[in-house]
Structure formats: structure tokens, C-alpha cells
Design a protein around this motif. Sequence first.
Motif, PDB file in Angstrom:
ATOM      1  N   CYS A  77       0.846  -1.184   0.000  1.00 32.43           N
ATOM      2  CA  CYS A  77       0.000   0.000   0.000  1.00 32.43           C
ATOM      3  C   CYS A  77       0.888   1.242   0.000  1.00 32.43           C
ATOM      4  O   CYS A  77       1.772   1.386   0.843  1.00 32.43           O
ATOM      5  CB  CYS A  77      -0.900  -0.006   1.234  1.00 32.43           C
ATOM      6  SG  CYS A  77      -2.015   1.411   1.284  1.00 32.43           S
ATOM      7  N   ALA A  78       0.672   2.111  -0.959  1.00 34.38           N
ATOM      8  CA  ALA A  78       1.451   3.341  -1.060  1.00 34.38           C
ATOM      9  C   ALA A  78       0.680   4.358  -1.879  1.00 34.38           C
ATOM     10  O   ALA A  78      -0.141   4.002  -2.730  1.00 34.38           O
ATOM     11  CB  ALA A  78       2.794   3.060  -1.721  1.00 34.38           C
ATOM     12  N   VAL A  79       0.947   5.627  -1.614  1.00 35.11           N
ATOM     13  CA  VAL A  79       0.373   6.728  -2.380  1.00 35.11           C
ATOM     14  C   VAL A  79       1.511   7.678  -2.708  1.00 35.11           C
ATOM     15  O   VAL A  79       2.335   8.003  -1.863  1.00 35.11           O
ATOM     16  CB  VAL A  79      -0.725   7.472  -1.575  1.00 35.11           C
ATOM     17  CG1 VAL A  79      -1.242   8.670  -2.359  1.00 35.11           C
ATOM     18  CG2 VAL A  79      -1.863   6.528  -1.206  1.00 35.11           C
ATOM     19  N   ARG A  80       1.537   8.110  -3.954  1.00 40.11           N
ATOM     20  CA  ARG A  80       2.525   9.098  -4.389  1.00 40.11           C
ATOM     21  C   ARG A  80       1.776  10.289  -4.953  1.00 40.11           C
ATOM     22  O   ARG A  80       0.852  10.129  -5.758  1.00 40.11           O
ATOM     23  CB  ARG A  80       3.457   8.495  -5.443  1.00 40.11           C
ATOM     24  CG  ARG A  80       4.531   9.461  -5.925  1.00 40.11           C
ATOM     25  CD  ARG A  80       5.416   8.773  -6.949  1.00 40.11           C
ATOM     26  NE  ARG A  80       6.282   9.686  -7.634  1.00 40.11           N
ATOM     27  CZ  ARG A  80       7.593   9.774  -7.439  1.00 40.11           C
ATOM     28  NH1 ARG A  80       8.174   8.988  -6.557  1.00 40.11           N
ATOM     29  NH2 ARG A  80       8.315  10.618  -8.122  1.00 40.11           N
ATOM     30  N   VAL A  81       2.179  11.469  -4.520  1.00 44.53           N
ATOM     31  CA  VAL A  81       1.591  12.722  -4.973  1.00 44.53           C
ATOM     32  C   VAL A  81       2.677  13.484  -5.720  1.00 44.53           C
ATOM     33  O   VAL A  81       3.796  13.618  -5.224  1.00 44.53           O
ATOM     34  CB  VAL A  81       1.102  13.565  -3.771  1.00 44.53           C
ATOM     35  CG1 VAL A  81       0.620  14.931  -4.234  1.00 44.53           C
ATOM     36  CG2 VAL A  81       0.029  12.829  -2.991  1.00 44.53           C
ATOM     37  N   GLU A  82       2.345  13.981  -6.908  1.00 43.25           N
ATOM     38  CA  GLU A  82       3.268  14.809  -7.681  1.00 43.25           C
ATOM     39  C   GLU A  82       2.551  16.091  -8.070  1.00 43.25           C
ATOM     40  O   GLU A  82       1.414  16.043  -8.542  1.00 43.25           O
ATOM     41  CB  GLU A  82       3.723  14.093  -8.953  1.00 43.25           C
ATOM     42  CG  GLU A  82       4.473  12.817  -8.705  1.00 43.25           C
ATOM     43  CD  GLU A  82       4.944  12.155  -9.994  1.00 43.25           C
ATOM     44  OE1 GLU A  82       4.715  12.727 -11.091  1.00 43.25           O
ATOM     45  OE2 GLU A  82       5.532  11.082  -9.896  1.00 43.25           O
TER      46      GLU A  82
END
Length: 139
Positions: A77-82
Motif C-alpha cells: 500500500c502506497a500513495v505518491r503525490v506529484e
Amino acid sequence: MSRQVLTSRAGTWILDLRTTSPRHLGAIRAWVAQHLPGLGSTHLDDVLLIVNELVANAYLHGGGPSHLQLWRGVRPCAVRVEVGDVNDEHLLLTRTGSGDPALGIRLVDNVCVQWGVQHHHDHDGKTVWAHVACDGFSE
């Protein structure tokens, strides 16, 4: 922004921010939350803080944001914001007087696993990104 039912699957979503202003921050956070159903409230709060700070920083110091890209992985589980902006200047990370212009990025640093800046060599601007690990998504 259209309403759609999203599941807890991995995915990537991009929101064009070129015609937005700081008054749209609430709608931008709502768009992010809509795309992360089932994410635990603590991790969702972390992601929303990151989104708010990176987008606000792009408005204040980056010449305005160009886009927000949201990536969600499920295993692990991971979230990346750019957040892309149109200014290629480096982020200010030192305190320079009575105010702390780096406070937002310091908050991001405290809640994410890793963050960084990618400068674009083919056009002006940069992308500031942050990665959040999470416990998982519920259906």
C-alpha cells in the motif's frame, strides 16, 4: 470535477491545475479523497496535508501549479503525490527571518516516507513529489 465511484484498486490519475487558483484547494483535496476510497483516515489525512502543502507551495512560489498526479499502489500500500509547477527555481529549505517559508515542505517531510524534486530539462518547471506508505485499503 465529475463524480465517479472508484474502487480500492491501484491506479494513476492526473488533474489539470493550470486554470485554478488557491481558492480551489478544497476542491483539489476533495478530488484526491475521492480517488482514495478505503484508505485509512490517518493516511488519508497525511496525503491531504501533502497535497495541500505542495499545491499551495506551487501557487506561492512556483508560478502556479500545472498538474497534480496521484498514484496509488495496493501491494504494498502506497500513495505518491506529484505537483508540477512552471518555476524551475530550487525549493527554499532554510529559515530566512521571522517567517518560515519552508514550513510547508517541513510538514510534508514529517508525514511522508520520501519526497523530492525533479527539474525538467526540456521545459521550464519542476515536479515536487512525496511518497506515503499506508497500512492498506478496505473495500
